[in-house]
Write a protein that holds these residues in place. Structure first.
Motif, short mmCIF file in Angstrom:
data_model
loop_
_atom_site.label_atom_id
_atom_site.label_comp_id
_atom_site.label_asym_id
_atom_site.label_seq_id
_atom_site.Cartn_x
_atom_site.Cartn_y
_atom_site.Cartn_z
N GLN A 75 0.83 -1.21 0.00
CA GLN A 75 0.00 0.00 0.00
C GLN A 75 0.87 1.25 0.00
O GLN A 75 0.60 2.21 -0.73
CB GLN A 75 -0.89 -0.04 1.25
N GLY A 76 1.92 1.22 0.83
CA GLY A 76 2.83 2.37 0.89
C GLY A 76 3.53 2.59 -0.44
O GLY A 76 3.70 3.73 -0.90
N LEU A 77 3.92 1.50 -1.06
CA LEU A 77 4.62 1.58 -2.35
C LEU A 77 3.69 2.17 -3.42
O LEU A 77 4.08 3.06 -4.19
CB LEU A 77 5.06 0.18 -2.76
N GLN A 78 2.46 1.69 -3.41
CA GLN A 78 1.50 2.18 -4.40
C GLN A 78 1.18 3.65 -4.17
O GLN A 78 1.10 4.44 -5.13
CB GLN A 78 0.23 1.34 -4.35
N ALA A 79 1.01 3.99 -2.87
CA ALA A 79 0.68 5.39 -2.56
C ALA A 79 1.83 6.31 -2.95
O ALA A 79 1.63 7.37 -3.56
CB ALA A 79 0.37 5.52 -1.07
N ALA A 80 3.03 5.89 -2.61
CA ALA A 80 4.19 6.71 -2.94
C ALA A 80 4.36 6.86 -4.44
O ALA A 80 4.68 7.93 -4.95
CB ALA A 80 5.45 6.09 -2.33
N SER A 81 4.12 5.76 -5.14
CA SER A 81 4.26 5.79 -6.60
C SER A 81 3.19 6.69 -7.22
O SER A 81 3.47 7.50 -8.12
CB SER A 81 4.15 4.38 -7.15
N ARG A 83 1.74 9.15 -5.85
CA ARG A 83 1.97 10.56 -5.53
C ARG A 83 3.30 11.09 -6.09
O ARG A 83 3.71 12.21 -5.78
CB ARG A 83 1.95 10.74 -4.00
N GLN A 85 6.24 10.19 -5.29
CA GLN A 85 7.23 10.42 -4.24
C GLN A 85 8.40 9.43 -4.32
O GLN A 85 9.19 9.33 -3.39
CB GLN A 85 6.57 10.33 -2.86
N LEU A 86 8.45 8.69 -5.39
CA LEU A 86 9.56 7.74 -5.52
C LEU A 86 10.43 8.12 -6.71
O LEU A 86 10.99 7.27 -7.38
CB LEU A 86 9.02 6.31 -5.71
N THR A 88 13.24 9.62 -6.75
CA THR A 88 14.65 9.29 -6.54
C THR A 88 14.89 7.80 -6.67
O THR A 88 15.84 7.35 -7.30
CB THR A 88 15.09 9.75 -5.13
N GLU A 89 13.97 7.04 -6.01
CA GLU A 89 14.19 5.59 -5.97
C GLU A 89 13.81 4.92 -7.29
O GLU A 89 14.48 4.00 -7.74
CB GLU A 89 13.36 4.97 -4.84
N PHE A 90 12.70 5.41 -7.86
CA PHE A 90 12.19 4.76 -9.08
C PHE A 90 12.07 5.75 -10.23
O PHE A 90 11.12 5.71 -10.99
CB PHE A 90 10.79 4.17 -8.83
#
Lengths: 284, 195
Positions: A75-81, A83, A85-86, A88-90
């Motif tokens: 859920q956190g991954l999906q939300a961050a993606s 929004r 917010q990833l 840098t990471e992705f």
């Protein structure tokens, strides 16, 4: 008999369970090994596997905690993606190129390594070739020097040989004289056995030596004046025909005198053995 | 059923719980609810999660599950007490599936209108922010970009494990390890953040 029935029943049960192993037997080792928590969370298990796992985790706080964590993580991954917010990471631009760049970097490194090795090899080869060229140049100088000396010697010989009215060097005048071996093949103090009459003009004198039955593969000959001074030596002389050995000398070698020629044959042991002695008087 | 008493010190087996309920022991019924409530909630939420507008539907289904389970166990309809866990799961699953199949008939017409997302409350937003923070930290701590890419493609792109293993030339064991470590680290960070 009872025991046999037990065995049959147990085997039957095991066979049935074998088919449904994954459906019925779920312990923590199996769950971890087969990544069951994530597979369940992502809805990728079969209905039978799901039911089996549910039967396990419904009474397992540990697995419930892992399920909750997997759920929250997803859920956190999906939300961050969602929004953004990833970045840098992705970051899509960097993400897609991460592996490409890594591979490209490795390929470039490999190419650079190959290039460096090639350069080292080329430098070494160039140095080696330069050394060889230098050596060949030195050799060429030496040979040129020798050639020059030889050419001058030849010119001098030609000058000595060439007289007006005489044929050129391509057509030498040859005088052949047959020499007989002295009795016993030993040098004697008596009158020379043979007479050699030479014209005053230069010519090639061929002395045909009678070998008198000696059979060596090659010979050496020594020519002396009457004073005992050696004026010529020849080695590795091979008989031209059976029982005859020819020695060719320019007539300039001779003047009016008595000469003795000693012939030695090379034995198989590598030693020279007396093969004959010839004496002759030259008249010009 | 709503009264929760102290649990026994030693964990009892599902069979023992079922036998005690069949024997009419009220304490065992409480124990059953305590023991299975979280698991049942997970099962139900997974099935009806997409249609559930808030947690009340899940709570209702959980309550209905325990009501049915207790009735059947009391009446002795659970013939193999050692299979109590499977029985509870089955009831919960059937109720949830039934709910998914017949939701619209029971809902008023206004249900089709867009309703505010209950997860948009301040507390939920705070939790989501905590999740995002933990997720980002987990990803940043990963040394291998490949591992991050595995997580992205598995969780976000929903690609199959086998194809990912083939693409990244890793074993199934390695794949599992990547997911397991990420999940455990996330759990640690998330718990820490919430506390």
């Amino acid at each position: 008999m009872t025991l046999r029935w037990d065995i049959l029943l147990r085997n039957l049960t095991l066979k049935t369970a074998g088919v449904r192993d994954r459906e019925t037997v779920m312990d923590h080792a199996y769950i971890r090994e087969h990544n069951i928590v994530e597979e369940y969370e992502m809805g990728k298990l079969s209905s039978a596997e799901s039911a089996s796992f549910e039967e396990h985790f419904v009474d397992c706080p540990e697995c419930q905690g892992q399920l909750q964590a997997a759920h929250d993580f997803k859920q956190g991954l999906q939300a961050a993606s969602a929004r953004g917010q990833l970045l840098t990471e992705f970051n899509p631009s960097t993400r897609a190129s991460t592996f490409v760049w890594r591979r490209a970097f490795l390929a470039a490194a490999a190419c650079a390594g190959l290039l460096f090795l090639s350069l080292v090899f080329l430098v070494q080869q160039t140095r080696r070739l330069n050394r060889e060229v230098s050596r060949a140049s030195n050799d060429a100088g030496t040979w040129r020097q020798r050639y020059e000396v030889q050419r001058q010697a030849n010119a001098q010989s030609q000058e000595q040989v060439g007289q007006p009215g005489e044929p050129g060097p391509g057509l030498p005048v040859v005088a052949v004289f047959t020499l007989n071996m002295t009795r016993g093949g030993e040098p004697t103090d008596s009158e020379p056995a043979d007479r050699v009459a030479l014209s005053r003009s230069p010519q090639l004198v061929v002395l045909s030596l009678d070998l008198g039955g000696s059979e060596f593969e090659n010979y050496r000959a020594t020519l002396k004046e009457s004073s005992g001074q050696i004026i010529w030596k020849g080695e590795s002389l091979v008989p031209a025909s059976s029982h005859t050995l020819s020695v060719a000398l320019p007539s300039g070698f001779f003047h009016q005198d008595d000469y003795s020629l000693t012939l030695e044959g090379l034995t198989r042991q590598g030693n020279y053995k007396a093969a004959g002695h010839y004496s002759f008087r030259v008249k010009k | 059923m709503t009264t929760v008493g102290p649990l026994p010190a030693q964990p009892t087996s599902p069979r023992e719980v079922a036998v005690r309920i069949q024997a009419g022991e009220q304490k065992a019924e409480v124990e059953l609810v305590e023991r299975y409530s979280r698991g049942v909630s997970i099962i139900v939420a997974r099935i009806v999660g997409r249609i559930a507008r808030d947690s009340s539907l899940i709570d209702d289904l959980c309550q209905e599950t325990f009501r049915l389970v207790l009735e059947k166990v009391r009446r002795g309809e659970l013939r193999e007490p050692e299979k109590l866990s499977g029985f509870v799961c089955g009831v919960a699953r059937n109720l949830a599936i039934e709910q998914v199949r017949q939701p619209r008939r029971m809902e008023p017409l206004e249900a089709d209108l867009p309703l505010p997302d209950p997860k948009q409350g301040p507390l939920d937003e705070l939790l989501v922010q905590e999740q995002i923070k933990a997720v980002r930290q987990v990803l940043q701590e990963m040394k291998e970009p490949r591992d991050r890419e595995i997580l992205r493609r598995f969780y976000l792109m929903e690609e199959e494990k086998e194809s990912l293993c083939a693409v990244f030339a890793i074993t199934s064991l390695h794949f599992n390890r990547v997911l397991y470590r990420a999940r455990e680290r996330f759990r640690e960070l998330y718990q820490k953040g919430r506390n």
